[in-house]
Design a protein around this motif. Structure first.
Motif, PDB file in Angstrom:
ATOM      1  N   PHE A 275       1.120  -1.076  -0.008  1.00  0.00           N
ATOM      2  CA  PHE A 275      -0.030  -0.255   0.117  1.00  0.00           C
ATOM      3  C   PHE A 275       0.882   1.296   0.119  1.00  0.00           C
ATOM      4  CE2 PHE A 275      -2.652  -3.238   1.322  1.00  0.00           C
ATOM      5  CZ  PHE A 275      -4.242  -3.081   0.661  1.00  0.00           C
ATOM      6  N   ARG A 276       0.646   2.018  -1.110  1.00  0.00           N
ATOM      7  CA  ARG A 276       1.572   3.404  -1.227  1.00  0.00           C
ATOM      8  C   ARG A 276       0.563   4.362  -1.232  1.00  0.00           C
ATOM      9  NH1 ARG A 276       3.006   6.840  -4.875  1.00  0.00           N
ATOM     10  NH2 ARG A 276       1.784   6.192  -6.383  1.00  0.00           N
ATOM     11  N   GLN A 277       1.105   5.413  -0.090  1.00  0.00           N
ATOM     12  CA  GLN A 277       0.383   6.532  -0.181  1.00  0.00           C
ATOM     13  C   GLN A 277       0.601   7.668  -1.070  1.00  0.00           C
ATOM     14  OE1 GLN A 277       1.258   8.915   3.446  1.00  0.00           O
ATOM     15  NE2 GLN A 277      -1.112   9.696   3.540  1.00  0.00           N
ATOM     16  N   HIS A 278      -0.249   8.446  -1.564  1.00  0.00           N
ATOM     17  CA  HIS A 278       0.045   9.235  -2.804  1.00  0.00           C
ATOM     18  C   HIS A 278       0.775  10.602  -2.109  1.00  0.00           C
ATOM     19  CE1 HIS A 278      -2.965   8.408  -5.903  1.00  0.00           C
ATOM     20  NE2 HIS A 278      -2.288   7.480  -5.496  1.00  0.00           N
ATOM     21  N   GLU A 279       1.770  11.206  -2.910  1.00  0.00           N
ATOM     22  CA  GLU A 279       2.210  12.471  -2.630  1.00  0.00           C
ATOM     23  C   GLU A 279       1.249  13.507  -2.764  1.00  0.00           C
ATOM     24  OE1 GLU A 279       5.315  12.751  -1.653  1.00  0.00           O
ATOM     25  OE2 GLU A 279       5.849  10.714  -1.930  1.00  0.00           O
ATOM     26  N   PRO A 280       1.122  14.422  -1.902  1.00  0.00           N
ATOM     27  CA  PRO A 280       0.149  15.529  -2.090  1.00  0.00           C
ATOM     28  C   PRO A 280      -0.187  16.016  -3.591  1.00  0.00           C
ATOM     29  CG  PRO A 280       1.583  15.939  -0.131  1.00  0.00           C
ATOM     30  CD  PRO A 280       2.052  14.858  -0.819  1.00  0.00           C
ATOM     31  N   ASP A 292      -2.816   3.743  -2.567  1.00  0.00           N
ATOM     32  CA  ASP A 292      -3.098   2.525  -3.521  1.00  0.00           C
ATOM     33  C   ASP A 292      -2.628   1.342  -3.297  1.00  0.00           C
ATOM     34  OD1 ASP A 292      -3.846   4.581  -5.591  1.00  0.00           O
ATOM     35  OD2 ASP A 292      -1.763   4.761  -6.401  1.00  0.00           O
ATOM     36  N   ALA A 293      -3.372   0.318  -3.450  1.00  0.00           N
ATOM     37  CA  ALA A 293      -2.844  -1.233  -3.468  1.00  0.00           C
ATOM     38  C   ALA A 293      -2.179  -1.286  -4.634  1.00  0.00           C
ATOM     39  CB  ALA A 293      -4.192  -1.944  -3.192  1.00  0.00           C
ATOM     40  N   GLY A 306      -7.471   2.026  -5.847  1.00  0.00           N
ATOM     41  CA  GLY A 306      -7.255   3.263  -5.215  1.00  0.00           C
ATOM     42  C   GLY A 306      -8.103   3.369  -4.032  1.00  0.00           C
ATOM     43  N   ILE A 307      -7.511   3.742  -2.949  1.00  0.00           N
ATOM     44  CA  ILE A 307      -8.438   4.093  -1.764  1.00  0.00           C
ATOM     45  C   ILE A 307      -8.329   5.623  -1.533  1.00  0.00           C
ATOM     46  CG2 ILE A 307      -9.028   3.315   0.526  1.00  0.00           C
ATOM     47  CD1 ILE A 307      -7.679   0.862   0.029  1.00  0.00           C
ATOM     48  N   ALA A 308      -9.499   6.444  -1.448  1.00  0.00           N
ATOM     49  CA  ALA A 308      -9.345   7.721  -1.350  1.00  0.00           C
ATOM     50  C   ALA A 308     -10.205   8.364  -0.469  1.00  0.00           C
ATOM     51  CB  ALA A 308      -9.756   8.535  -2.566  1.00  0.00           C
TER      52      ALA A 308
END
Ligand code: GAP
Length: 473
Positions: A275-280, A292-293, A306-308
């Motif tokens: 799981f990777r967190q988006h950059e702002p 994102d998975a 995508g988890i938002a």
């Protein structure tokens, strides 16, 4: 195994490029007979998992009038920075031109992109000429007049929020799912099912009271690679990540965990998932936080879910634009719900599943997907077409079909070739009717993964729960 998976998919009927007799059109793929069944199995796991949490479902149109996307921000902001070569007229996502020219910086506005292109002699990846033209390219397909093909299924749910909430008697949290097609006029479709122009989504919108961003209790599950945007990649369970404040709220953590569990049930390897967190500056225009998975294929990570955290962005905008009240009453308060959205890309999940599950041993392919995911659960073969073996096998096949629809009959080729054909498409069990069957009412049951065979009585095989139990092993 990406290349091998795509080759297998075409040869054995999972998926292939669409319209190939007319030369093919980039970004469109057909699902063949086995792909249709596998895709259905993925959707079924998704749907049943969310039904466990009392989700309700919706099916809204693909063609959507412009006011919806004006309100949702897609008309103004759902675009990619694109570049075009004046010389060979190739069009690219600006990102690909930058990466080709070994520039890591990604501009966040058209102005920044124009400055970057003016200051650097960026070469066209196709002809080597200098690129001069950059522009904002809206990814939505306009069908005619003021109608667009939806780029996500989610908006259908947001515009129906009031009706759905009435149906659900105003209960909150409320989970609404929608499975269907999404359309994006991708500048450069690539890697078969990874970037399509028409694709399959299974989206979930979780409506929550913003004062209680909580859902069911978190439970312990396997550790996973998590990559927050503030630091190093961690090997940690999602529960720990929440307890340490890496994930911002409890409900968000719950749906990340749920996604991990669903993907593992589908057969995505936990070791090849992160799981990777988006950059702002990477987040979609509606998101306050996104993770994102990502599934690993060979040595490349791809976003599969995508988890938002969409906050009240969509409901608020639709309320303003349409004049329809989107608030609900909770304990006397007027509340505009917040939304957490796990959005599953079914095509990418299917491709990742096949790529991660394919094994080639001594020149033979075996698709080691979970037994219950296989397009066919069992294949029935007569050893020979003569001596009444064919008739006996057909009879067993018909009886098995009454218990489980996903049974295949095959009598062509040597028995070894028939086993190999089924191994390659993931069929977990093969039944062979041989001469002994005629004497003692037994058949051989062969397991895909071990290639071992055991003799079983046909009456046991035809017992109600026999296949069901085999598939869950
Ligand atoms: N409603 C939110 C949304 O659409 P997204 O991250 O843009 O979010 C969700 O898309 C998922 O849909 C992605 O994780 C991906 O699996 C899939 N997806 C998006 N664009 C795609 C494309 N062009 N081709 C194939 N799958 C795509």
């Amino acid at each position: 195994m990406y290349e091998e998976a795509v080759e297998l998919a075409k040869r054995r009927g999972f998926f292939w490029p669409s319209f190939s007799i007319y030369g093919g059109f980039a970004g469109f793929y057909d699902y063949g007979p086995l792909g249709v069944l596998l895709k259905d199995n993925i959707v079924k796991i998704w749907k049943e998992a969310y039904m466990d949490d009392d989700a309700i479902f919706l099916d809204s149109p693909n063609v959507t009038p412009e006011p919806v996307f004006r309100a949702s921000g897609h008309l103004a902001r759902f675009s990619d920075l694109a570049a075009e070569c004046d010389h060979c007229h190739s069009k690219f996502k600006l990102e690909s031109v930058l990466s080709f020219n070994k520039i890591k910086y990604i501009p966040s506005s058209l102005k920044e992109a124009e400055d970057l292109v003016a200051d650097n002699n960026l070469k066209c990846p196709v002809c080597g000429n200098i690129i001069k033209k950059v522009y904002d390219f809206n990814l939505m397909y306009r069908v005619s007049g003021d109608y667009y093909l939806r780029p996500e299924t989610a908006q259908g749910i947001f515009v129906n929020f009031k009706l759905l909430s009435n149906y659900n008697r105003g209960k909150i949290p409320m989970i609404v799912g929608q499975q269907g097609k999404g359309y994006r006029n991708e500048i450069s479709p690539r890697q078969s099912l990874i970037r399509l122009r028409e694709f399959n989504q299974c989206e979930i919108e979780v409506f929550l009271d913003p004062e209680h961003l909580e859902f069911r209790e978190l439970y312990d599950f396997k550790k996973i690679r998590m990559k927050p945007n503030t630091g190093e990649e961690l090997n940690i369970s999602i529960r720990e990540a929440y307890n340490k404040g890496i994930i911002s709220n409890q409900a968000f953590a719950y749906f990340v965990l749920k996604t991990q569990v669903i993907l593992e049930r589908i057969g995505i390897s936990n070791e090849k998932l992160r799981f990777r967190q988006h950059e702002p500056d990477e987040r979609a225009h509606y998101a306050a936080d996104s993770w994102d998975a990502e599934g690993l294929i060979d040595d490349e990570w791809f976003e599969i879910v995508g988890i938002a955290n969409r906050t009240d962005f969509d409901l608020k905008n639709h309320e303003q634009s349409s004049g329809e009240q989107m608030r609900i009453k909770i304990d006397g308060r007027d509340v505009m719900p917040y939304v957490i959205e796990p959005s599953y890309g079914i095509d990418r999940i299917l491709l990742t599943l096949i790529s991660q599950s394919m094994e080639n041993k001594d020149g033979k392919n075996v698709l080691r997907i979970p037994y219950y995911m296989a397009p066919y659960h069992m294949a029935v073969f007569p050893l020979m077409k003569k001596d009444n073996l064919k008739e006996r096998a057909s009879e067993i096949y018909s009886k098995l079909k009454n218990l489980d629809k996903y049974i295949l009959y095959d009598e062509s080729g040597t028995i070894g070739k028939r086993y190999a054909r089924q191994d390659e498409v993931g069929t977990p069990f093969c039944i062979t009717v041989d001469y002994q069957t005629l004497e003692d009412n037994t058949v051989t049951l062969r397991n895909r993964d071990t290639a071992e065979q055991e003799r079983i009585n046909i009456d046991d095989l035809l017992h109600d729960n026999f296949i069901k139990n085999l598939l869950e092993k």
